[in-house]
Design an enzyme around this catalytic site. Sequence first.
Site, PDB file in Angstrom:
ATOM      1  N   GLU A 232       0.761  -1.117   0.040  1.00 44.24           N
ATOM      2  CA  GLU A 232       0.113   0.008  -0.048  1.00 44.24           C
ATOM      3  C   GLU A 232       0.827   1.194   0.009  1.00 44.24           C
ATOM      4  OE1 GLU A 232      -3.794   0.336   2.293  1.00 44.24           O
ATOM      5  OE2 GLU A 232      -2.751   1.966   3.285  1.00 44.24           O
TER       6      GLU A 232
ATOM      7  N   ASP B 254     -12.800   8.581   6.825  1.00 44.71           N
ATOM      8  CA  ASP B 254     -12.814   9.695   8.100  1.00 44.71           C
ATOM      9  C   ASP B 254     -12.595  10.961   7.772  1.00 44.71           C
ATOM     10  OD1 ASP B 254     -12.512   7.276   9.930  1.00 44.71           O
ATOM     11  OD2 ASP B 254     -10.518   7.428   9.617  1.00 44.71           O
TER      12      ASP B 254
END
Length: 290
Positions: free
Chosen positions: A18, A110
């Site tokens: 990632e 978020d």
Amino acid sequence: MPKIVDIFTHQKLTFSFELFPPKTEEGYAKLLGNMRQLCNLKPDFISCTYGAGGGSREKTLDIVEHIQNHHQTPSVAHLTCVLHTKNEIDDLLTEMKKREICNVLALRGDPPRDSPGWTPGKDNFKYSWELVAFIRQHFKDYFSIGVAGFPEGHVLCPDRELDAQYLKNKITNGADYVITQLFFDNQDYFDYVVRLRKLGVSSRIIPGILPITDYPALVRFCSLCGASIPQEVHDIFKPLAEDKEKTFEAGINFCLKQCRKLLEGGAPGLHFYTLNKTHPVDTILGELRS
């Protein structure tokens, strides 16, 4: 580029990385160099995180497209619900399709630091399962869809059984596989798999792995994301907090031990949170493959 689900058909184990979009042009240029080195490690796929709002969302697509076109490595674009209307989500997915990006990780996301009070309205998706369902309804099987899983339960859902039900809802609505949040106690992962299998979830549940390279930063990050730090980690790394070299060495050893036990226990692969760096993932992956 193949879809992730197609990779699964002939890969029993997958090793993946990632990345995240840097905030500066200098960071972006550095990432391009590290990206080449990471791709030379022959991961099965690479994912790139997503910054809701602002220019970083375009960088996510640019990075994914670059990985695919310049390094011939399958890549996954993260996509979050936060700060986007349903029409904007549709536009983003259409843009991905135009760029021949066929792998997406569907997330709730978020609220960003500059909009901490953001809440979804009628034109927004509130949950990631809604995003998954939207992608499946409007784009059929074009995208392979991954979702996030939380072995210790999401920070906003301390009930692990209920959290597992939420994960099942993502799969029911069209998600193909799961990548977990970082964890350091393997039993949390194995228990999570058991909970999901009891609910009928048969999808791959790939553990997310963060090699420890900075103990103080790890403590800060885990306090925000809800991942717990076992006492063993504190005992090993707290005395080394001011020694970068010894922390790296201990981090490699701890990560190798964790990864080997996960694979021995039946994990279908490993997804490394690289923090945009080649080392120590290169060493860890080399040891695991050998």
